[in-house]
Write a protein that holds these residues in place. Sequence first.
Motif, PDB file in Angstrom:
ATOM      1  N   ALA A  69       3.641   1.481  -0.493  1.00 20.98           N
ATOM      2  CA  ALA A  69       4.866   1.151   0.267  1.00 20.98           C
ATOM      3  C   ALA A  69       5.380  -0.233  -0.113  1.00 20.98           C
ATOM      4  O   ALA A  69       6.591  -0.450  -0.214  1.00 20.98           O
ATOM      5  CB  ALA A  69       4.584   1.227   1.759  1.00 20.98           C
ATOM      6  N   ASN A  70       4.459  -1.164  -0.347  1.00 23.93           N
ATOM      7  CA  ASN A  70       4.858  -2.510  -0.776  1.00 23.93           C
ATOM      8  C   ASN A  70       5.371  -2.514  -2.205  1.00 23.93           C
ATOM      9  O   ASN A  70       6.285  -3.270  -2.554  1.00 23.93           O
ATOM     10  CB  ASN A  70       3.680  -3.480  -0.637  1.00 23.93           C
ATOM     11  CG  ASN A  70       3.362  -3.818   0.806  1.00 23.93           C
ATOM     12  OD1 ASN A  70       4.219  -3.741   1.669  1.00 23.93           O
ATOM     13  ND2 ASN A  70       2.114  -4.171   1.083  1.00 23.93           N
ATOM     14  N   ALA A  71       4.792  -1.649  -3.051  1.00 23.39           N
ATOM     15  CA  ALA A  71       5.210  -1.583  -4.454  1.00 23.39           C
ATOM     16  C   ALA A  71       6.597  -0.948  -4.589  1.00 23.39           C
ATOM     17  O   ALA A  71       7.357  -1.303  -5.499  1.00 23.39           O
ATOM     18  CB  ALA A  71       4.181  -0.796  -5.266  1.00 23.39           C
ATOM     19  N   PHE A  72       6.914  -0.015  -3.689  1.00 25.39           N
ATOM     20  CA  PHE A  72       8.197   0.696  -3.747  1.00 25.39           C
ATOM     21  C   PHE A  72       8.855   0.675  -2.365  1.00 25.39           C
ATOM     22  O   PHE A  72       8.928   1.704  -1.682  1.00 25.39           O
ATOM     23  CB  PHE A  72       7.984   2.143  -4.227  1.00 25.39           C
ATOM     24  CG  PHE A  72       7.359   2.236  -5.582  1.00 25.39           C
ATOM     25  CD1 PHE A  72       8.106   2.002  -6.726  1.00 25.39           C
ATOM     26  CD2 PHE A  72       6.008   2.538  -5.717  1.00 25.39           C
ATOM     27  CE1 PHE A  72       7.522   2.083  -7.985  1.00 25.39           C
ATOM     28  CE2 PHE A  72       5.415   2.619  -6.970  1.00 25.39           C
ATOM     29  CZ  PHE A  72       6.175   2.381  -8.109  1.00 25.39           C
ATOM     30  N   ARG A  78       8.083   7.236   2.581  1.00 26.87           N
ATOM     31  CA  ARG A  78       7.441   8.423   1.987  1.00 26.87           C
ATOM     32  C   ARG A  78       5.941   8.260   1.840  1.00 26.87           C
ATOM     33  O   ARG A  78       5.222   9.254   1.684  1.00 26.87           O
ATOM     34  CB  ARG A  78       8.037   8.708   0.600  1.00 26.87           C
ATOM     35  CG  ARG A  78       9.486   9.119   0.609  1.00 26.87           C
ATOM     36  CD  ARG A  78       9.884   9.687  -0.732  1.00 26.87           C
ATOM     37  NE  ARG A  78       9.142  10.923  -1.048  1.00 26.87           N
ATOM     38  CZ  ARG A  78       9.219  11.550  -2.207  1.00 26.87           C
ATOM     39  NH1 ARG A  78       9.997  11.080  -3.161  1.00 26.87           N
ATOM     40  NH2 ARG A  78       8.532  12.647  -2.423  1.00 26.87           N
ATOM     41  N   PHE A  79       5.477   7.005   1.859  1.00 26.60           N
ATOM     42  CA  PHE A  79       4.075   6.773   1.531  1.00 26.60           C
ATOM     43  C   PHE A  79       3.180   6.856   2.762  1.00 26.60           C
ATOM     44  O   PHE A  79       2.665   5.871   3.280  1.00 26.60           O
ATOM     45  CB  PHE A  79       3.922   5.446   0.781  1.00 26.60           C
ATOM     46  CG  PHE A  79       4.456   5.511  -0.623  1.00 26.60           C
ATOM     47  CD1 PHE A  79       3.795   6.239  -1.592  1.00 26.60           C
ATOM     48  CD2 PHE A  79       5.645   4.893  -0.965  1.00 26.60           C
ATOM     49  CE1 PHE A  79       4.288   6.341  -2.891  1.00 26.60           C
ATOM     50  CE2 PHE A  79       6.149   4.976  -2.254  1.00 26.60           C
ATOM     51  CZ  PHE A  79       5.471   5.708  -3.220  1.00 26.60           C
ATOM     52  N   ILE A  80       3.033   8.094   3.217  1.00 26.84           N
ATOM     53  CA  ILE A  80       2.092   8.433   4.282  1.00 26.84           C
ATOM     54  C   ILE A  80       1.381   9.709   3.849  1.00 26.84           C
ATOM     55  O   ILE A  80       1.916  10.504   3.074  1.00 26.84           O
ATOM     56  CB  ILE A  80       2.796   8.642   5.634  1.00 26.84           C
ATOM     57  CG1 ILE A  80       3.886   9.724   5.529  1.00 26.84           C
ATOM     58  CG2 ILE A  80       3.408   7.330   6.154  1.00 26.84           C
ATOM     59  CD1 ILE A  80       4.483  10.134   6.860  1.00 26.84           C
ATOM     60  N   ALA A  81       0.166   9.893   4.352  1.00 31.91           N
ATOM     61  CA  ALA A  81      -0.581  11.107   4.009  1.00 31.91           C
ATOM     62  C   ALA A  81       0.194  12.336   4.475  1.00 31.91           C
ATOM     63  O   ALA A  81       0.809  12.316   5.541  1.00 31.91           O
ATOM     64  CB  ALA A  81      -1.950  11.063   4.668  1.00 31.91           C
ATOM     65  N   MET A 132       4.988   6.983 -12.236  1.00 25.75           N
ATOM     66  CA  MET A 132       4.079   6.965 -11.079  1.00 25.75           C
ATOM     67  C   MET A 132       2.650   7.311 -11.478  1.00 25.75           C
ATOM     68  O   MET A 132       1.695   6.687 -11.015  1.00 25.75           O
ATOM     69  CB  MET A 132       4.578   7.946 -10.015  1.00 25.75           C
ATOM     70  CG  MET A 132       3.815   7.861  -8.704  1.00 25.75           C
ATOM     71  SD  MET A 132       4.163   6.306  -7.869  1.00 25.75           S
ATOM     72  CE  MET A 132       2.688   6.122  -6.877  1.00 25.75           C
ATOM     73  N   SER A 133       2.489   8.309 -12.332  1.00 23.12           N
ATOM     74  CA  SER A 133       1.133   8.708 -12.727  1.00 23.12           C
ATOM     75  C   SER A 133       0.425   7.580 -13.464  1.00 23.12           C
ATOM     76  O   SER A 133      -0.767   7.317 -13.232  1.00 23.12           O
ATOM     77  CB  SER A 133       1.170   9.969 -13.587  1.00 23.12           C
ATOM     78  OG  SER A 133       1.981   9.777 -14.732  1.00 23.12           O
TER      79      SER A 133
END
Length: 224
Positions: A69-72, A78-81, A132-133
Amino acid sequence: MHYPVNVFTGKVRDYDGSRPSAIAKVQVDGELTLTGRGLVGDEQAEKKIHGGPDRALCHYPREHYLYWANAFPEQAGRFIAPAFGENLSTEGLTEKNVFIGDIFRWGEALIQVTQPRSPCFKLNFHFNISDMSRQMQDAGKTGWLYRVVQGGQVSADLPLTLASRLSDVSVFDACAIAWHMPFDDEQYHRLLSAAGLSASWTKTMQKRRISRKIEDNSRRIWGR
């Protein structure tokens, strides 16, 4: 130690510009059946690279989501399980304190860590982030995969408990050996000596020792 767990399963669906995937998973509660192929009701799109006996479950540390979340920040929501398509999500277990070969008890089942997750190009499409990968691989925040040693009834109400530790190679070490180091035969031997290592990673490390070369991963990472 007991680690409370959230559980997710998914169905294969189509994605514009990419191949079908079951990365979009939903949380499930209550009792589930775990077999040697994974959770009943969970699907994988491409069986050659997803699923199978050594990749029956995918686990991703929930605490990594703050990093992403900090990186993007424009995509922070969106960055939740289970944004990375994981089956299991916990806090307290990371690549640095989980080891190749670790066996965890979960309900009636026993599951064994086999390898880091190998990030593939579908993540690039999933997040609409071109590399991303590669970023996931370089950060060593990959999560890991399990084989099912003993199947049975499992549940999100039941924690993961470490039952046995069989090697001194952490998942983070395995990432570093495979992807971050130049050719190092001694480290490949160390990784190959880790009880429980998946068949595919065993084959890859053996091929490197024979060829004295590191294989090209661009197809997995970029889809080409």
